[in-house]
Design a protein around this motif. Structure first.
Motif, PDB file in Angstrom:
ATOM      1  N   UNK A  90       8.709  -9.679  47.469  1.00 37.43           N
ATOM      2  CA  UNK A  90       8.275  -9.758  48.873  1.00 37.43           C
ATOM      3  C   UNK A  90       6.762  -9.958  48.931  1.00 37.43           C
ATOM      4  N   UNK A  91       6.034  -9.177  48.152  1.00 34.22           N
ATOM      5  CA  UNK A  91       4.573  -9.304  48.158  1.00 34.22           C
ATOM      6  C   UNK A  91       4.136 -10.697  47.714  1.00 34.22           C
ATOM      7  N   UNK A  92       4.768 -11.222  46.679  1.00 30.45           N
ATOM      8  CA  UNK A  92       4.406 -12.555  46.194  1.00 30.45           C
ATOM      9  C   UNK A  92       4.749 -13.638  47.203  1.00 30.45           C
ATOM     10  N   UNK A  93       5.896 -13.528  47.868  1.00 29.33           N
ATOM     11  CA  UNK A  93       6.273 -14.498  48.907  1.00 29.33           C
ATOM     12  C   UNK A  93       5.281 -14.469  50.066  1.00 29.33           C
ATOM     13  N   UNK A  94       4.912 -13.274  50.492  1.00 27.54           N
ATOM     14  CA  UNK A  94       3.968 -13.151  51.607  1.00 27.54           C
ATOM     15  C   UNK A  94       2.602 -13.703  51.220  1.00 27.54           C
ATOM     16  N   UNK A  95       2.186 -13.454  49.995  1.00 26.95           N
ATOM     17  CA  UNK A  95       0.901 -13.979  49.532  1.00 26.95           C
ATOM     18  C   UNK A  95       0.929 -15.501  49.542  1.00 26.95           C
ATOM     19  N   UNK A  96       2.004 -16.102  49.075  1.00 27.89           N
ATOM     20  CA  UNK A  96       2.128 -17.553  49.060  1.00 27.89           C
ATOM     21  C   UNK A  96       2.149 -18.111  50.486  1.00 27.89           C
ATOM     22  N   UNK A  97       2.855 -17.429  51.395  1.00 26.14           N
ATOM     23  CA  UNK A  97       2.895 -17.854  52.797  1.00 26.14           C
ATOM     24  C   UNK A  97       1.491 -17.829  53.392  1.00 26.14           C
ATOM     25  N   UNK A  98       0.749 -16.774  53.097  1.00 25.91           N
ATOM     26  CA  UNK A  98      -0.617 -16.649  53.605  1.00 25.91           C
ATOM     27  C   UNK A  98      -1.506 -17.738  53.005  1.00 25.91           C
ATOM     28  N   UNK A  99      -1.354 -18.009  51.715  1.00 29.65           N
ATOM     29  CA  UNK A  99      -2.129 -19.093  51.086  1.00 29.65           C
ATOM     30  C   UNK A  99      -1.848 -20.436  51.751  1.00 29.65           C
TER      31      UNK A  99
END
Length: 133
Positions: A90-99
């Protein structure tokens, strides 16, 4: 200092964090923030609630949902004990979405810079023309 001195009511927490009272109640309803209650049913918050609300506001402003935030908060509270593979995903997906959002915003900013430069040049030429006539 007594425990009573370290507790604050919802209005003070709102004033210190910039979050509305309605938002604070919502955070509690979603299980993202906790309080104790007085005998008169007034909410009381610890000093740690100030940092928690600041974090919640950052996460919401970044576009995370209540459910996603609830998934991540155990990692904030006890990172070594609460991290799971699912939480990390979840954290990695959210980070990618934010990027992705950041990249899109930078592109938009660059387009605005071009438009601003063109508009500024146009207005400068109009002003110069008006001064010479």
């Amino acid at each position: 200092m007594t425990e009573k001195d370290t507790l604050m009511r919802i209005g003070e927490l709102s004033a210190r964090t910039g979050a509305s009272v309605r938002s604070l109640r919502y955070y509690e309803q979603q299980g993202l923030l906790t309080s104790t209650r007085t005998t008169g049913a007034h909410r009381l918050y610890t000093e740690a609630a100030v940092d928690r609300v600041h974090l919640l506001r950052l996460l919401y402003e970044a576009g995370l949902s209540s459910d996603t935030i609830a998934t991540l908060l155990p990692c904030v509270d006890a990172p070594a004990e609460k991290v799971t593979v699912d939480t990390l995903d979840v954290m990695q997906r959210e980070r990618e979405r934010i990027n992705t959002q950041i990249a899109a915003m930078l592109t938009t900013r660059d387009h605005l810079d071009v438009l601003i430069e063109a508009a500024t040049g146009h207005l400068d030429r109009q002003r110069d023309a008006a001064l010479t006539t």
